[in-house]
Motif scaffolding. Structure first.
Motif, PDB file in Angstrom:
ATOM      1  N   ASP A 128      20.714  43.106  -9.630  1.00 38.55           N
ATOM      2  CA  ASP A 128      21.523  43.520 -10.769  1.00 38.55           C
ATOM      3  C   ASP A 128      22.594  42.471 -11.026  1.00 38.55           C
ATOM      4  N   SER A 129      22.855  42.205 -12.263  1.00 38.57           N
ATOM      5  CA  SER A 129      23.789  41.129 -12.616  1.00 38.57           C
ATOM      6  C   SER A 129      25.218  41.422 -12.201  1.00 38.57           C
ATOM      7  N   ALA A 130      25.510  42.656 -11.768  1.00 43.67           N
ATOM      8  CA  ALA A 130      26.864  42.983 -11.327  1.00 43.67           C
ATOM      9  C   ALA A 130      27.108  42.584  -9.873  1.00 43.67           C
ATOM     10  N   SER A 131      26.074  42.212  -9.139  1.00 40.78           N
ATOM     11  CA  SER A 131      26.207  41.903  -7.720  1.00 40.78           C
ATOM     12  C   SER A 131      26.857  40.543  -7.497  1.00 40.78           C
ATOM     13  N   ALA A 132      27.797  40.490  -6.534  1.00 40.52           N
ATOM     14  CA  ALA A 132      28.427  39.217  -6.186  1.00 40.52           C
ATOM     15  C   ALA A 132      27.443  38.306  -5.459  1.00 40.52           C
ATOM     16  N   PHE A 133      26.535  38.894  -4.704  1.00 43.93           N
ATOM     17  CA  PHE A 133      25.510  38.142  -3.984  1.00 43.93           C
ATOM     18  C   PHE A 133      24.282  38.022  -4.878  1.00 43.93           C
ATOM     19  N   GLN A 134      23.878  36.787  -5.163  1.00 45.00           N
ATOM     20  CA  GLN A 134      22.771  36.543  -6.083  1.00 45.00           C
ATOM     21  C   GLN A 134      21.723  35.624  -5.442  1.00 45.00           C
ATOM     22  N   PRO A 135      20.741  36.206  -4.728  1.00 47.37           N
ATOM     23  CA  PRO A 135      19.623  35.385  -4.264  1.00 47.37           C
ATOM     24  C   PRO A 135      18.735  35.013  -5.441  1.00 47.37           C
ATOM     25  N   TYR A 136      17.977  33.936  -5.283  1.00 53.21           N
ATOM     26  CA  TYR A 136      17.083  33.543  -6.374  1.00 53.21           C
ATOM     27  C   TYR A 136      15.890  32.767  -5.837  1.00 53.21           C
ATOM     28  N   ALA A 137      14.858  32.712  -6.645  1.00 53.23           N
ATOM     29  CA  ALA A 137      13.664  31.922  -6.337  1.00 53.23           C
ATOM     30  C   ALA A 137      13.282  31.156  -7.590  1.00 53.23           C
ATOM     31  N   GLY A 138      12.725  29.978  -7.404  1.00 58.90           N
ATOM     32  CA  GLY A 138      12.379  29.159  -8.560  1.00 58.90           C
ATOM     33  C   GLY A 138      11.145  28.316  -8.320  1.00 58.90           C
ATOM     34  N   ALA A 139      10.543  27.876  -9.398  1.00 60.38           N
ATOM     35  CA  ALA A 139       9.385  26.976  -9.333  1.00 60.38           C
ATOM     36  C   ALA A 139       9.418  26.077 -10.554  1.00 60.38           C
ATOM     37  N   GLY A 140       8.920  24.856 -10.386  1.00 59.83           N
ATOM     38  CA  GLY A 140       8.956  23.934 -11.519  1.00 59.83           C
ATOM     39  C   GLY A 140       8.194  22.667 -11.241  1.00 59.83           C
ATOM     40  N   ILE A 141       8.584  21.614 -11.952  1.00 58.72           N
ATOM     41  CA  ILE A 141       7.897  20.329 -11.859  1.00 58.72           C
ATOM     42  C   ILE A 141       8.900  19.222 -11.541  1.00 58.72           C
ATOM     43  N   ASN A 142       8.439  18.294 -10.717  1.00 58.88           N
ATOM     44  CA  ASN A 142       9.289  17.188 -10.264  1.00 58.88           C
ATOM     45  C   ASN A 142       8.699  15.846 -10.682  1.00 58.88           C
ATOM     46  N   TYR A 143       9.594  14.927 -11.040  1.00 61.19           N
ATOM     47  CA  TYR A 143       9.217  13.526 -11.225  1.00 61.19           C
ATOM     48  C   TYR A 143      10.062  12.700 -10.266  1.00 61.19           C
ATOM     49  N   THR A 144       9.429  11.968  -9.381  1.00 59.34           N
ATOM     50  CA  THR A 144      10.153  11.122  -8.436  1.00 59.34           C
ATOM     51  C   THR A 144       9.997   9.664  -8.839  1.00 59.34           C
ATOM     52  N   TRP A 145      11.125   9.038  -9.101  1.00 62.21           N
ATOM     53  CA  TRP A 145      11.162   7.638  -9.516  1.00 62.21           C
ATOM     54  C   TRP A 145      11.606   6.791  -8.333  1.00 62.21           C
ATOM     55  N   PHE A 146      10.707   5.943  -7.832  1.00 60.87           N
ATOM     56  CA  PHE A 146      11.025   5.014  -6.752  1.00 60.87           C
ATOM     57  C   PHE A 146      11.493   3.689  -7.355  1.00 60.87           C
ATOM     58  N   PHE A 147      12.558   3.146  -6.800  1.00 62.13           N
ATOM     59  CA  PHE A 147      13.065   1.873  -7.308  1.00 62.13           C
ATOM     60  C   PHE A 147      13.790   1.124  -6.192  1.00 62.13           C
ATOM     61  N   ASP A 148      14.139  -0.099  -6.473  1.00 62.43           N
ATOM     62  CA  ASP A 148      14.842  -0.959  -5.522  1.00 62.43           C
ATOM     63  C   ASP A 148      14.102  -1.038  -4.186  1.00 62.43           C
ATOM     64  N   ASP A 149      12.749  -1.102  -4.264  1.00 58.69           N
ATOM     65  CA  ASP A 149      11.943  -1.249  -3.050  1.00 58.69           C
ATOM     66  C   ASP A 149      12.103  -2.680  -2.533  1.00 58.69           C
ATOM     67  N   LYS A 150      12.380  -2.813  -1.257  1.00 65.80           N
ATOM     68  CA  LYS A 150      12.526  -4.174  -0.726  1.00 65.80           C
ATOM     69  C   LYS A 150      12.183  -4.210   0.756  1.00 65.80           C
ATOM     70  N   LEU A 151      11.637  -5.323   1.183  1.00 66.53           N
ATOM     71  CA  LEU A 151      11.285  -5.527   2.577  1.00 66.53           C
ATOM     72  C   LEU A 151      12.520  -5.852   3.408  1.00 66.53           C
ATOM     73  N   SER A 152      12.446  -5.501   4.670  1.00 69.61           N
ATOM     74  CA  SER A 152      13.499  -5.918   5.588  1.00 69.61           C
ATOM     75  C   SER A 152      13.313  -7.398   5.919  1.00 69.61           C
ATOM     76  N   SER A 153      14.375  -8.029   6.354  1.00 73.62           N
ATOM     77  CA  SER A 153      14.274  -9.454   6.723  1.00 73.62           C
ATOM     78  C   SER A 153      13.325  -9.620   7.909  1.00 73.62           C
ATOM     79  N   GLU A 154      13.280  -8.618   8.805  1.00 74.07           N
ATOM     80  CA  GLU A 154      12.374  -8.683   9.955  1.00 74.07           C
ATOM     81  C   GLU A 154      10.921  -8.692   9.489  1.00 74.07           C
ATOM     82  N   ALA A 155      10.604  -7.809   8.480  1.00 72.18           N
ATOM     83  CA  ALA A 155       9.232  -7.750   7.973  1.00 72.18           C
ATOM     84  C   ALA A 155       8.850  -9.046   7.269  1.00 72.18           C
ATOM     85  N   GLU A 156       9.783  -9.618   6.514  1.00 73.97           N
ATOM     86  CA  GLU A 156       9.495 -10.886   5.848  1.00 73.97           C
ATOM     87  C   GLU A 156       9.234 -11.978   6.876  1.00 73.97           C
ATOM     88  N   GLY A 157       9.997 -11.923   7.989  1.00 77.58           N
ATOM     89  CA  GLY A 157       9.806 -12.902   9.048  1.00 77.58           C
ATOM     90  C   GLY A 157       8.468 -12.770   9.746  1.00 77.58           C
TER      91      GLY A 157
END
Length: 228
Positions: A128-157
């Motif tokens: 009920d919207s009058a409750s101070a305690f409000q549990p919830y559940a959700g579902a949706g869609i995600n887009y993950t953007w990877f950037f600034d990928d770089k090798l370590s100096s050890e791997a380059e070596g």
């Protein structure tokens, strides 16, 4: 006696205040807090072009990171909201393990990457919207953007060059709770699962090295919120 009655009256007013804090259609709820992305990664064996085969028992690894998490929810009814998750960029170390024999020296930290995981969800508040305690559940869609990928100096070596992670689309689910402290201020805690699948590529000795990774993190967030 009058002081006791006054104290009880004030206490009753404080406890009763959340009853006026109903989530209603048209409300906007903003939350901010510490968000931890904890990858539960599972990777394919690493394909090494120089050998023209997958190397059995090899894996890619990712570590956890904590950043500022932000969510904004618009209530389209008293029980249903549309939520957008955002954050400051997460940073993860990428590692290699399981390389055998003469390739054992390639194990260890390969590099690092950053990512942003904007996620759009439909969220359901069952109480009920009058409750101070409000549990919830959700579902949706995600887009993950990877950037600034770089090798370590050890791997380059060691002879690696270049690092690229493929962006990902996937489903997301979450459970959370709000506790309204005042008409506008609330405490929040949530955990969500995000389906993130990516392919990482680099090169070794001029030949491509590739691995498919199911990152599939749990994202934990604790913070404060404000309702308009």
């Amino acid at each position: 006696m009058r002081k006791s009655l006054l104290a009880l009256s004030i206490l009753a007013s404080v406890l009763a205040a959340p009853l006026a804090q109903a989530y209603e259609a048209g409300d906007i709820i903003l939350r901010a807090g510490a968000a931890t992305v904890d990858p539960h990664e599972s990777s394919s064996d690493i394909w090494v072009g120089a050998l023209n085969t997958d190397v059995a028992g090899t894996k890619a690894t990712l570590d956890s990171d904590t950043q500022l998490g932000l969510t904004g929810t618009y209530m389209i009814s008293n029980h249903i909201g549309i939520e957008l998750l955002a954050a400051t960029p997460f940073s993860h170390d990428v590692g290699v393990k399981g390389m055998p024999g003469v390739f054992a020296g390639l194990n260890g930290k390969l590099g690092e990457l950053k990512h942003l995981p904007p996620t759009l969800s439909v969220v359901y508040y069952p109480l009920d919207s009058a409750s101070a305690f409000q549990p919830y559940a959700g579902a949706g869609i995600n887009y993950t953007w990877f950037f600034d990928d770089k090798l370590s100096s050890e791997a380059e070596g060691k002879g690696f060059s270049g690092l690229d992670m493929k962006d990902s689309w996937g489903l997301a689910a979450q459970l959370g709770m709000d506790y309204l402290l005042t008409d506008t201020l609330l405490l929040n805690a949530s955990v969500r699962y995000i389906d993130i699948d990516t392919t990482g590529t680099t090169s070794f000795g001029g030949e491509k090295v590739k691995v498919d990774v199911d990152v599939d993190p749990l994202v934990y967030m604790v913070g404060l919120g404000y309702k308009f």
